[in-house]
Write a protein that holds these residues in place. Structure first.
Motif, PDB file in Angstrom:
ATOM      1  N   VAL A  59      37.703  44.885  55.098  1.00 28.67           N
ATOM      2  CA  VAL A  59      38.212  45.180  56.433  1.00 28.67           C
ATOM      3  C   VAL A  59      37.311  44.493  57.438  1.00 28.67           C
ATOM      4  N   ASN A  60      37.867  43.653  58.273  1.00 23.67           N
ATOM      5  CA  ASN A  60      37.118  42.975  59.309  1.00 23.67           C
ATOM      6  C   ASN A  60      37.022  43.893  60.515  1.00 23.67           C
ATOM      7  N   ASP A  92      46.320  50.620  51.248  1.00 25.89           N
ATOM      8  CA  ASP A  92      47.417  49.701  50.944  1.00 25.89           C
ATOM      9  C   ASP A  92      47.319  48.412  51.754  1.00 25.89           C
ATOM     10  N   GLY A  93      46.091  47.927  51.932  1.00 24.58           N
ATOM     11  CA  GLY A  93      45.876  46.687  52.656  1.00 24.58           C
ATOM     12  C   GLY A  93      45.786  46.831  54.154  1.00 24.58           C
ATOM     13  N   THR A  94      46.001  48.027  54.680  1.00 23.03           N
ATOM     14  CA  THR A  94      45.947  48.272  56.122  1.00 23.03           C
ATOM     15  C   THR A  94      44.635  48.952  56.488  1.00 23.03           C
ATOM     16  N   ASP A 114      45.659  55.009  61.485  1.00 21.56           N
ATOM     17  CA  ASP A 114      45.860  53.571  61.368  1.00 21.56           C
ATOM     18  C   ASP A 114      44.913  52.863  62.329  1.00 21.56           C
ATOM     19  N   ALA A 115      44.136  51.893  61.828  1.00 18.50           N
ATOM     20  CA  ALA A 115      43.175  51.186  62.677  1.00 18.50           C
ATOM     21  C   ALA A 115      43.796  49.991  63.383  1.00 18.50           C
ATOM     22  N   THR A 116      45.064  49.706  63.120  1.00 25.13           N
ATOM     23  CA  THR A 116      45.746  48.607  63.794  1.00 25.13           C
ATOM     24  C   THR A 116      46.757  49.098  64.824  1.00 25.13           C
TER      25      THR A 116
END
Length: 216
Positions: A59-60, A92-94, A114-116
């Protein structure tokens, strides 16, 4: 989206490895997390560079749209409890934040944010109940407990870094906060969990030069 990644129930309040007493140049403190889908699988999150790894995914931290403080506020608004742990991970990639929140009866709930996109994706209430020994002993007073968000705010005033994990130390009323700056600077802060005083600050640059300061 199912809740595949939770803060570990067993280690939810166990929390900070290292701290200001670590060797110069040591990485940021780590807080254990578990990948779980009703059953634990002993997967730990580790911080390195500007990335956090959970379930083998990176995770960036500099590419997130939601801050750790945002995640704390979302989780607290959803549960009405006090956030005491927040960790950056992946589901799951998020990118997600996994949080543990403490109720007045010392029960623990876990929340995924959710961090996005600023939204809560999963809530598990009354996951476990902790004893006062996890929280500094008989002197623990829930009304006096500051949240991990308060510690994050104080630490953020001392650095421009992004929070990658923060949480209360097992058996102590102290929060540890680990931050990363875009230039690779790593900062660790210790904050009193009751009066919110800064107890110490440790900064390591990309060249491993380290400075440590005490709080007022």
């Amino acid at each position: 989206m199912r809740h595949h990644t939770l803060v570990s129930v067993g280690l939810a309040l166990c929390l900070l490895a290292g701290g200001l007493s670590g060797a110069a140049g040591a990485d940021t403190p780590s807080i254990a997390t578990e990948a779980t889908e009703r059953q634990p699988s002993n997967v730990a999150a580790q911080q390195g560079g500007e990335t956090t790894t959970t379930q083998g995914e990176q995770v960036n931290a500099s590419a997130l749209n939601v801050s750790a403080l945002d995640a704390v506020e979302l989780a607290q608004n959803r549960t009405g409890e006090k956030a005491v742990v927040v960790t950056l991970g992946s589901q799951d990639g998020t990118p997600v934040y996994n949080l543990s929140l403490l109720a007045e009866n010392l029960s623990v709930s876990t929340v995924t944010v959710d961090a996005t996109d600023p939204r809560v994706t999963a809530v598990e209430r009354n996951v476990t109940v902790v004893s006062q020994q996890f929280l500094g002993g008989a002197a623990f007073d829930y009304a006096e407990l500051r949240t991990v968000g308060d510690a994050i705010r104080l630490a953020a005033n001392e650095t421009n870094g992004s929070v990658v994990n923060a949480g209360i130390k097992r058996g102590e009323l102290v929060y540890g906060v680990a931050l990363r700056s875009p230039d690779g600077t790593r900062t660790q802060a210790l904050v009193a969990a009751t009066d919110g005083a800064l107890l110490g600050l440790r900064t390591a640059s990309a060249t491993n030069a380290t400075t440590t300061t005490g709080g007022a």
